[in-house]
Scaffold this active site. Sequence first.
Site, PDB file in Angstrom:
ATOM      1  N   GLU A   1     -22.965  27.919   7.375  1.00  0.00           N
ATOM      2  CA  GLU A   1     -24.162  27.442   8.089  1.00  0.00           C
ATOM      3  C   GLU A   1     -25.196  28.538   8.290  1.00  0.00           C
ATOM      4  O   GLU A   1     -26.402  28.289   8.252  1.00  0.00           O
ATOM      5  CB  GLU A   1     -23.772  26.853   9.452  1.00  0.00           C
ATOM      6  CG  GLU A   1     -23.027  25.529   9.379  1.00  0.00           C
ATOM      7  CD  GLU A   1     -21.530  25.673   9.260  1.00  0.00           C
ATOM      8  OE1 GLU A   1     -21.035  26.797   8.996  1.00  0.00           O
ATOM      9  OE2 GLU A   1     -20.834  24.647   9.428  1.00  0.00           O
TER      10      GLU A   1
ATOM     11  N   GLU B   1     -14.484  22.315   9.333  1.00  0.00           N
ATOM     12  CA  GLU B   1     -14.339  21.893  10.738  1.00  0.00           C
ATOM     13  C   GLU B   1     -13.502  20.619  10.840  1.00  0.00           C
ATOM     14  O   GLU B   1     -12.677  20.472  11.742  1.00  0.00           O
ATOM     15  CB  GLU B   1     -15.722  21.698  11.356  1.00  0.00           C
ATOM     16  CG  GLU B   1     -16.455  23.034  11.507  1.00  0.00           C
ATOM     17  CD  GLU B   1     -17.920  22.878  11.878  1.00  0.00           C
ATOM     18  OE1 GLU B   1     -18.643  22.143  11.172  1.00  0.00           O
ATOM     19  OE2 GLU B   1     -18.344  23.482  12.879  1.00  0.00           O
TER      20      GLU B   1
ATOM     21  N   GLY C   1     -18.841  21.684   7.775  1.00  0.00           N
ATOM     22  CA  GLY C   1     -18.198  20.529   8.409  1.00  0.00           C
ATOM     23  C   GLY C   1     -16.882  20.148   7.745  1.00  0.00           C
ATOM     24  O   GLY C   1     -15.996  19.590   8.399  1.00  0.00           O
TER      25      GLY C   1
ATOM     26  N   ALA D   1     -21.426  19.154   6.072  1.00  0.00           N
ATOM     27  CA  ALA D   1     -22.394  18.133   6.467  1.00  0.00           C
ATOM     28  C   ALA D   1     -23.393  17.948   5.334  1.00  0.00           C
ATOM     29  O   ALA D   1     -23.643  18.872   4.553  1.00  0.00           O
ATOM     30  CB  ALA D   1     -23.105  18.569   7.736  1.00  0.00           C
TER      31      ALA D   1
END
Length: 260
Positions: free
Chosen positions: A134, A114, A111, A68
């Site tokens: 994270e 993911e 992300g 992200a």
Amino acid sequence: PRCEMIKTEKVGEKSNVGLITFNRPRQFNALCLQLIKEVADTLEHFDNDETVGATVITGNEKHFSAGADIKEMAGKEFAASYKKDFLVDWDRIRTVKKPIIAAVNGYAFGGGNELSMICDIVYAGEKAVFSQPEINIGTIPGAGGTQGWSRFGSKSWAMEVCLTGNRFTAQEAQMAGIVSRIFPPKELVSEAIKLGEKISSKSPILIQMIKEAVKVAYETNMQQGLQYERRLFHSTFATNDQKEGMTAFAQKRKPNWTGN
Ligand code: HXC
């Protein structure tokens, strides 16, 4: 759809494979909201394009994606994130009907990792690196990291990956169960496209049923999953492609799929 953060094309000998290439190389393909929206828009577009049977998602040889966009996320507050359901576009990617193949070269962090786990098949380059970092930036995985590593891998893998932010090799990710095959970096995308071409050569309606059935395995228990599969199997007998496939077998010829 018009895209700025990704490149989209139709590839393969018959132009029947969608290809999405992240195109923010200077930000290591960080997944800002606009990029994810463009990915979701494009996948929905390919879902509605009858000439496309599967889509490959890739980055570049150094970075699949660093996750992200931290700069975009840094100032976020709880109330607005909750009310606007921050990351909801990721659910649009989860509901795509046609198979999605991730071709992961280089970093797949946060992300990025993911997103690869949302894809149906993950191919990795030999130098791919997987991580959920994270924990090191004051948050936790938010697009399925804790769930994906658990369900596709194991509790031990999920805990180690998410609790430490450690980096894992393509071989380790394969051992964990989130990668099916590993290729030399330069061959990775063409191998993923070949796989997409193979899937695209099959009956689209049956491919859609298989993806739906396999996904149920991760949503429900064995008994319900078997029942779901059997019901879908029964429904294949309502398709033209079942008649065509079995007739062609008996006539010793290749089937002509119509997707009906
Ligand atoms: C925004 C990023 C970024 C990110 C890299 N950049 N990762 N920008 N968001 N996730 C930018 C850097 O700011 C820098 O821009 C440029 O890309 C190059 O990065 P460097 O750090 O200078 O390169 P390097 O030293 O080679 O290190 C690469 C790296 C590191 C190891 C990938 O950048 C890194 O740790 N990135 C963060 C990884 C991360 O924590 N991801 C998880 C995000 S949270 P400038 O302009 O300064 O040159 C997440 C939550 C998921 O994903 C929730 C669901 C989506």
